[in-house]
Design an enzyme around this catalytic site. Structure first.
Site, mmCIF file in Angstrom:
data_model
loop_
_atom_site.group_PDB
_atom_site.id
_atom_site.type_symbol
_atom_site.label_atom_id
_atom_site.label_comp_id
_atom_site.label_asym_id
_atom_site.label_seq_id
_atom_site.Cartn_x
_atom_site.Cartn_y
_atom_site.Cartn_z
ATOM 1 N N HIS A 108 0.829 -1.205 0.000
ATOM 2 C CA HIS A 108 0.000 0.000 0.000
ATOM 3 C C HIS A 108 0.863 1.254 0.000
ATOM 4 O O HIS A 108 1.866 1.330 0.694
ATOM 5 C CB HIS A 108 -0.908 0.023 1.222
ATOM 6 C CG HIS A 108 -2.026 -0.978 1.169
ATOM 7 N ND1 HIS A 108 -2.927 -1.032 0.130
ATOM 8 C CD2 HIS A 108 -2.381 -1.952 2.031
ATOM 9 C CE1 HIS A 108 -3.796 -1.992 0.352
ATOM 10 N NE2 HIS A 108 -3.485 -2.583 1.507
ATOM 11 N N CYS A 166 -0.015 1.680 -5.463
ATOM 12 C CA CYS A 166 -0.973 2.589 -6.089
ATOM 13 C C CYS A 166 -0.353 3.970 -6.288
ATOM 14 O O CYS A 166 0.595 4.349 -5.614
ATOM 15 C CB CYS A 166 -2.224 2.705 -5.236
ATOM 16 S SG CYS A 166 -3.127 1.158 -5.101
#
Length: 186
Positions: A108, A166
């Protein structure tokens, strides 16, 4: 009526903020515990043979060190939401060092890979596993659409380390793109 609606909106906002803070703290604790488990696995390998290195999903398997940003991140087998709460996920079906294939690690952007945007070509990455220590040099970075699956080829021709997260890093919500880092074994 407006007064009660305002109070209700403020209360809802506080609940959402509280949940977000709790989630960040909980993920941090899980990552710390997984890092301890990974250190134990590396320091005290239980007769780990590279040819039979097939960890179970959710298991701490190693450590990803990123010297430039002073990061020591646990590597967990799997990339499900539960796995990524514990650390950097090893993508199912991808290879491990010395298996001559594509090693895919995902994390993440707002937890373990928070500072990866600081990494540049030439920076070093190190993967520590129970059967050895492996160094990589960043060769390039790339930004792709979140639906672009061409990055993960699971090729078995040459060893390469790929980190995915991301993008953009400061985006709130589900990010529309992916940030890819390619590393070559040194």
């Amino acid at each position: 009526m407006k007064k009660y609606m305002s109070i209700l909106l403020i209360a809802a906002g506080l609940v959402l903020i509280g949940y977000g803070v709790w989630k960040v703290i909980d993920t941090g604790k899980k990552t710390e515990q997984t890092l301890e488990d990974a250190k134990l696995a590396i320091e005290h390998p239980q007769k780990v043979d590279q040819d039979r290195f097939k960890p179970k999903f959710g298991e701490a398997v190693g450590i990803l060190e990123i010297p430039k940003i002073n990061a020591e991140l646990p590597i967990v087998e799997g990339t499900d939401a539960d796995d990524l709460e514990k650390g950097v996920g090893h993508y199912k079906g991808s290879y491990y060092p010395n298996e001559n294939g594509q090693i895919v690690l995902s994390g993440h952007r707002d937890t373990v890979f928070r500072r990866t945007e600081e990494l540049k070509k030439g920076d070093r990455l190190k993967v520590l596993l129970p059967y050895g220590s492996f160094s990589y040099e960043i060769k390039k970075t790339k930004i792709v659409d979140k639906s672009d699956m061409s990055i993960i080829t699971l090729q078995h021709d040459k060893e390469e380390l790929i980190l995915t997260t991301c993008y953009p890093f400061s985006y709130i919500g589900h990010a529309p793109k992916r940030y890819i880092i390619y590393g070559k074994r040194v």
